[in-house]
Design a protein around this motif. Structure first.
Motif, PDB file in Angstrom:
ATOM      1  N   LEU A   1       6.357  -4.087   1.244  1.00  0.00           N
ATOM      2  CA  LEU A   1       7.581  -3.667   1.947  1.00  0.00           C
ATOM      3  C   LEU A   1       7.799  -4.525   3.192  1.00  0.00           C
ATOM      4  O   LEU A   1       8.918  -4.963   3.480  1.00  0.00           O
ATOM      5  CB  LEU A   1       7.485  -2.190   2.356  1.00  0.00           C
ATOM      6  CG  LEU A   1       7.528  -1.133   1.245  1.00  0.00           C
ATOM      7  CD1 LEU A   1       7.427   0.272   1.865  1.00  0.00           C
ATOM      8  CD2 LEU A   1       8.786  -1.232   0.412  1.00  0.00           C
TER       9      LEU A   1
ATOM     10  N   ILE B   1       9.601  -2.237   9.406  1.00  0.00           N
ATOM     11  CA  ILE B   1       8.961  -1.192  10.228  1.00  0.00           C
ATOM     12  C   ILE B   1       8.128  -0.254   9.337  1.00  0.00           C
ATOM     13  O   ILE B   1       6.960   0.025   9.628  1.00  0.00           O
ATOM     14  CB  ILE B   1      10.028  -0.401  11.005  1.00  0.00           C
ATOM     15  CG1 ILE B   1      10.712  -1.302  12.030  1.00  0.00           C
ATOM     16  CG2 ILE B   1       9.418   0.821  11.686  1.00  0.00           C
ATOM     17  CD1 ILE B   1      11.954  -0.694  12.669  1.00  0.00           C
ATOM     18  N   TYR B   2       8.740   0.195   8.259  1.00  0.00           N
ATOM     19  CA  TYR B   2       8.017   1.102   7.355  1.00  0.00           C
ATOM     20  C   TYR B   2       6.778   0.402   6.771  1.00  0.00           C
ATOM     21  O   TYR B   2       5.696   0.981   6.695  1.00  0.00           O
ATOM     22  CB  TYR B   2       8.926   1.534   6.201  1.00  0.00           C
ATOM     23  CG  TYR B   2       9.881   2.665   6.543  1.00  0.00           C
ATOM     24  CD1 TYR B   2       9.733   3.406   7.706  1.00  0.00           C
ATOM     25  CD2 TYR B   2      10.929   2.989   5.690  1.00  0.00           C
ATOM     26  CE1 TYR B   2      10.615   4.430   8.012  1.00  0.00           C
ATOM     27  CE2 TYR B   2      11.809   4.021   5.985  1.00  0.00           C
ATOM     28  CZ  TYR B   2      11.646   4.737   7.152  1.00  0.00           C
ATOM     29  OH  TYR B   2      12.499   5.757   7.442  1.00  0.00           O
TER      30      TYR B   2
ATOM     31  N   PRO C   1      -1.570   2.190  -0.020  1.00  0.00           N
ATOM     32  CA  PRO C   1      -0.814   1.933   1.220  1.00  0.00           C
ATOM     33  C   PRO C   1      -0.935   0.490   1.688  1.00  0.00           C
ATOM     34  O   PRO C   1      -0.001  -0.047   2.290  1.00  0.00           O
ATOM     35  CB  PRO C   1      -1.453   2.896   2.230  1.00  0.00           C
ATOM     36  CG  PRO C   1      -2.137   3.934   1.422  1.00  0.00           C
ATOM     37  CD  PRO C   1      -2.573   3.257   0.159  1.00  0.00           C
TER      38      PRO C   1
ATOM     39  N   MET D   1       3.999   0.181   9.340  1.00  0.00           N
ATOM     40  CA  MET D   1       3.370   1.493   9.596  1.00  0.00           C
ATOM     41  C   MET D   1       2.418   1.868   8.457  1.00  0.00           C
ATOM     42  O   MET D   1       1.280   2.303   8.686  1.00  0.00           O
ATOM     43  CB  MET D   1       4.460   2.578   9.726  1.00  0.00           C
ATOM     44  CG  MET D   1       5.294   2.470  10.987  1.00  0.00           C
ATOM     45  SD  MET D   1       6.784   3.504  10.925  1.00  0.00           S
ATOM     46  CE  MET D   1       6.082   5.127  11.089  1.00  0.00           C
ATOM     47  N   ILE D   2       2.905   1.696   7.230  1.00  0.00           N
ATOM     48  CA  ILE D   2       2.098   2.120   6.074  1.00  0.00           C
ATOM     49  C   ILE D   2       0.909   1.179   5.876  1.00  0.00           C
ATOM     50  O   ILE D   2      -0.215   1.613   5.590  1.00  0.00           O
ATOM     51  CB  ILE D   2       2.994   2.177   4.812  1.00  0.00           C
ATOM     52  CG1 ILE D   2       4.012   3.328   4.980  1.00  0.00           C
ATOM     53  CG2 ILE D   2       2.176   2.369   3.547  1.00  0.00           C
ATOM     54  CD1 ILE D   2       5.134   3.328   3.969  1.00  0.00           C
TER      55      ILE D   2
ATOM     56  N   VAL E   1      14.376  -2.014   8.599  1.00  0.00           N
ATOM     57  CA  VAL E   1      13.772  -0.719   8.248  1.00  0.00           C
ATOM     58  C   VAL E   1      12.549  -0.926   7.350  1.00  0.00           C
ATOM     59  O   VAL E   1      11.493  -0.307   7.556  1.00  0.00           O
ATOM     60  CB  VAL E   1      14.816   0.185   7.550  1.00  0.00           C
ATOM     61  CG1 VAL E   1      14.152   1.432   6.998  1.00  0.00           C
ATOM     62  CG2 VAL E   1      15.918   0.565   8.524  1.00  0.00           C
ATOM     63  N   LEU E   2      12.680  -1.806   6.378  1.00  0.00           N
ATOM     64  CA  LEU E   2      11.549  -2.053   5.479  1.00  0.00           C
ATOM     65  C   LEU E   2      10.367  -2.656   6.229  1.00  0.00           C
ATOM     66  O   LEU E   2       9.207  -2.328   5.960  1.00  0.00           O
ATOM     67  CB  LEU E   2      11.975  -2.983   4.327  1.00  0.00           C
ATOM     68  CG  LEU E   2      12.923  -2.391   3.286  1.00  0.00           C
ATOM     69  CD1 LEU E   2      13.217  -3.422   2.197  1.00  0.00           C
ATOM     70  CD2 LEU E   2      12.332  -1.131   2.659  1.00  0.00           C
TER      71      LEU E   2
ATOM     72  N   TRP F   1      -1.354  -2.448  -0.176  1.00  0.00           N
ATOM     73  CA  TRP F   1      -0.517  -3.436  -0.875  1.00  0.00           C
ATOM     74  C   TRP F   1       0.951  -3.047  -0.916  1.00  0.00           C
ATOM     75  O   TRP F   1       1.835  -3.901  -0.856  1.00  0.00           O
ATOM     76  CB  TRP F   1      -1.065  -3.772  -2.263  1.00  0.00           C
ATOM     77  CG  TRP F   1      -1.289  -2.636  -3.219  1.00  0.00           C
ATOM     78  CD1 TRP F   1      -2.451  -1.985  -3.450  1.00  0.00           C
ATOM     79  CD2 TRP F   1      -0.332  -2.041  -4.105  1.00  0.00           C
ATOM     80  NE1 TRP F   1      -2.286  -1.020  -4.408  1.00  0.00           N
ATOM     81  CE2 TRP F   1      -0.999  -1.033  -4.832  1.00  0.00           C
ATOM     82  CE3 TRP F   1       1.012  -2.254  -4.362  1.00  0.00           C
ATOM     83  CZ2 TRP F   1      -0.363  -0.237  -5.794  1.00  0.00           C
ATOM     84  CZ3 TRP F   1       1.646  -1.473  -5.324  1.00  0.00           C
ATOM     85  CH2 TRP F   1       0.957  -0.477  -6.019  1.00  0.00           C
ATOM     86  N   TRP F   2       1.235  -1.744  -0.965  1.00  0.00           N
ATOM     87  CA  TRP F   2       2.657  -1.349  -0.981  1.00  0.00           C
ATOM     88  C   TRP F   2       3.268  -1.566   0.404  1.00  0.00           C
ATOM     89  O   TRP F   2       4.389  -2.067   0.522  1.00  0.00           O
ATOM     90  CB  TRP F   2       2.800   0.101  -1.413  1.00  0.00           C
ATOM     91  CG  TRP F   2       4.216   0.500  -1.709  1.00  0.00           C
ATOM     92  CD1 TRP F   2       4.975   1.372  -0.998  1.00  0.00           C
ATOM     93  CD2 TRP F   2       5.058   0.039  -2.776  1.00  0.00           C
ATOM     94  NE1 TRP F   2       6.221   1.495  -1.563  1.00  0.00           N
ATOM     95  CE2 TRP F   2       6.302   0.679  -2.653  1.00  0.00           C
ATOM     96  CE3 TRP F   2       4.866  -0.878  -3.823  1.00  0.00           C
ATOM     97  CZ2 TRP F   2       7.359   0.450  -3.535  1.00  0.00           C
ATOM     98  CZ3 TRP F   2       5.919  -1.103  -4.700  1.00  0.00           C
ATOM     99  CH2 TRP F   2       7.145  -0.443  -4.556  1.00  0.00           C
TER     100      TRP F   2
END
Lengths: 72, 624
Positions: A55, A18-19, A48, A22-23, A15-16, A50-51
């Motif tokens: 992730l 994929i998220y 978005p 995307m971000i 999940v991390l 670096w975060w």
């Protein structure tokens, strides 16, 4: 995740990842195009990017470390 | 939590005219993926939840890390996130007491002193322990109290969550209630406690992933902690004898009037730190059930300790955004935005013309606030951009401020995840208590294991349905929310008294346990009703005319605990105790704990509990 096959950490990693992807992808587009949302503050930090990257990296680590079938 | 229930639900009902944010496709995709994953986990685990042990106790095979994260996550609901951020905006750093002194000592006590008895007795629930220790009557009182509280709280949380989605995103309330509750019913009904626990671990990670950016970016913008402090002192000058009262945990609690929360340190230490905190973290089945699912006693003892590290860190994503909101939130014209109470927002609800529907009531409510006169006039004129937001919108407002497409979806997912983990905790605990402590002993004693699993699955569906009914009941009768929320604090203090005496005093008798619990609940409820009917009674309950509503919960809990203790002591001394031989595995001094395999120091629960205590003391000293 004893008795349940695939470890929960693998799910979390997936999940991390994929998220994060995307971000990170959106953040990269935003940076290149310079098309920032008007109401959001401190866009110059490119949060978005670096975060999302963080992730995705953390997620990838968990996916690899806890992938199904990996010997303990 | 919360152990004290500071999240004032009526605050969340303050509906604003326009949503705070609009989601883009990327945000919706992030939320949709979350729902897909939690449902998939439920379906995936369905085949591994066939026996009672698997369905209700997750097979008792969770590692300490999974049980520990689930233990904290079940408590970290969306009301918790937003309510405490709002409390931090209102009361400053004092709100942190609910995370530190109001949690950490109790979690360590559960781990080191109580877990052996819960675990060794092989009980499936807290009412189950009361049955073993005091007999069926005490179990029945506790089971009905638990079941009622859990299902009503679940409904209230569901409604609050739907209101948040309405306020933040403009979503239809019925849509939010149905989508989230059907998802929870599916994944818990299919996979049982195992599914609830695994999803809680996932939700815990997402809550941090979605909420952590707000304090990080806020601190950068405020100029770090020192910059935040300087700005707060400038904004709050003249509010208290010491303008920096918002920044001290203990210094100004020697007097009710000297701190923004209106509490006294005695109430914080004894009411919150002992009764409410120990009551919640050591006897509330919602959280204890997660630890009972651990694979062995060492894991069961380590789980609350692991959870306590994260619990100490939660203020970073909850309290800090509230403090940052005090100095960073701005109106459309660039002036500092001041949040207000829900009563003010409700009084100034706009009519179709954009002006307050009741101008006189709005003007009266505004005069009680610290809003500048010019802004009050703008609100009364219905000027564009002159909107009001309640304290509990502090966190969503901060999210909207910093999070763009994708990240905002992740932040909203964090709120939804928080809600769902809390609701799943309630319904899974309800299912176990209903099946094992009400249905089996009182309705159908001789069913097969598979029969009880079926009853458990159906009770989850029924529990969710009743929760939805409770949510709509609350929607049409807001006044009952206070009563529903008070159920927790009314019930938990007597329960703590009965369990502590039962676990640590061999002389406590079955009749004492039953009467202590029953009369303690009646006493605690009477105090609540007394203050409701006569608000001036708060000064009597909290022993000070300066006490404010936040003080009521902690003092009521302290009195209820003392009352229960006196009843248990008195009745025990005049009734016949059970033979010590019958108390094996249930009471300190009558139990031989199983020998544990030697472990290196870095796996020793006492060592890690010591580390937690050192950090806990250091934090309290640093923010004294």
């Amino acid at each position: 995740m004893q008795g349940s096959g695939i470890p929960i950490w693998f799910f979390i990693g997936l999940v991390l990842t994929i998220y994060g992807a995307m971000i990170l992808g959106y953040g990269t587009y935003e940076w290149i195009s310079g098309n920032y949302p008007a109401t959001v503050q401190m866009t110059y930090l490119h949060t978005p990017v670096w975060w999302g990257g963080l992730l995705a990296a953390l997620g990838a680590f968990y996916v690899i470390k806890f992938r199904p079938g990996r010997e303990k | 939590m919360s152990a004290g229930g500071a999240a004032s639900l009526p605050n969340l009902l303050a509906l604003s005219a326009a949503p705070l944010a609009r989601l883009g496709l990327l945000d919706i995709a992030v939320i949709a993926i979350y729902f897909a994953v939690v449902l998939w986990i439920g379906f995936y685990l369905k085949g591994r939840s066939n026996t009672g042990e698997e369905f209700f106790l997750a097979g008792r095979e969770m590692t300490a890390w999974i049980a520990g994260l689930s233990f904290v996550s079940a408590n970290l609901g969306s009301l918790e996130l937003m309510g405490w951020a709002g409390s931090a905006y209102q009361y400053g750093i004092l709100a942190t007491h609910w995370y530190w002194v109001g949690a950490i000592p109790a979690m360590l006590f559960l781990s080191l002193m109580m877990m052996p008895f819960y675990y060794v007795s092989k009980t499936h629930s807290v009412p189950g322990y009361l049955h073993l220790r005091y007999g069926g009557h005490t179990r029945t009182v506790a089971a009905f109290s638990f079941a009622t509280e859990m299902i009503l709280m679940s409904g209230v949380n569901m409604f609050a969550m739907a209101v948040v989605m309405k306020v933040v995103l403009g979503w239809n309330i019925t849509f939010s209630i149905l989508v989230s509750s059907v998802a929870v019913a599916l994944y818990v009904g299919l996979g049982g406690l195992r599914s609830a626990i695994f999803n809680e671990v996932l939700q815990f990670v997402l809550i941090w992933g979605g909420a952590l950016l707000v304090p990080v970016l806020g601190l950068v913008q405020a100029g770090g902690w020192e910059g935040l402090k300087a700005k707060m002192l400038a904004n709050l000058a003249g509010t208290f004898p010491h303008p920096d009262s918002y920044l001290h945990l203990w210094r100004d609690t020697g007097s009710f009037a000297a701190n923004p929360m209106g509490v006294h340190w005695t109430g914080i230490v004894f009411g919150l730190g002992f009764v409410i905190s120990f009551g919640y973290w050591t006897t509330d089945f919602l959280v204890v059930q997660r630890v009972l699912a651990a694979r062995n006693l060492r894991a069961a003892r380590m789980a609350p300790i692991i959870g306590s590290f994260f619990k100490m860190a939660v203020p970073f994503i909850v309290i800090l955004p509230g403090l940052l909101g005090l100095v960073l939130l701005q109106n459309a014209d660039g002036s500092r935005r001041q949040l207000v109470g829900e009563d003010v927002v409700a009084a100034c609800a706009a009519s179709a013309t954009g002006r307050p529907a009741n101008a006189a009531a709005c003007a009266a409510a505004l005069r009680k606030t610290a809003l500048p006169e010019a802004y009050q006039q703008k609100v009364l004129r219905g000027a564009p951009g002159a909107d009001l937001h309640s304290y509990n919108q502090a966190l969503p407002l901060m999210m909207v401020r910093y999070l763009g497409p994708g990240l905002l979806g992740l932040g909203i997912t964090a709120l939804i995840a928080g809600f769902m983990s809390g609701m799943a905790g309630n319904v899974s605990a309800f299912s176990t208590v209903w099946t094992y402590d009400i249905y089996r002993p009182l309705i159908h004693k001789r069913g097969t294991d598979s029969h009880y699993v079926l009853v458990g699955r159906l009770s989850i569906l029924a529990g969710v349905a009743v929760s939805i009914g409770a949510a709509y009941l609350v929607m049409h009768a807001h006044g009952i929310m206070d009563y529903v929320q008070a159920l927790f604090s009314i019930f938990i203090a007597p329960l703590l008294g009965v369990i502590l005496f039962g676990m640590f005093w061999k002389r406590a008798t079955p009749l004492a346990g039953f009467l202590g619990l029953l009369t303690g609940i009646v006493f605690s409820g009477s105090l609540f009703v007394w203050v409701k009917l006569n608000p001036a009674a708060l000064a009597r309950v909290a022993l000070s005319p300066d006490a404010r509503p936040m003080a009521e919960n902690v003092f009521r809990a302290a009195w209820a605990f003392l009352f229960t203790a006196v009843v248990v002591l008195a009745v025990s001394l005049v009734t016949k105790p059970r033979p010590v031989a019958e108390l094996e595995g249930l009471v300190y001094g009558a139990t031989t704990l199983p020998a544990e395999e030697p472990a290196p120091f870095y796996k020793n629960e006492w060592m890690w509990a010591g580390v937690v205590m050192v950090i806990f003391v250091a934090l309290n000293v640093i923010f004294w």
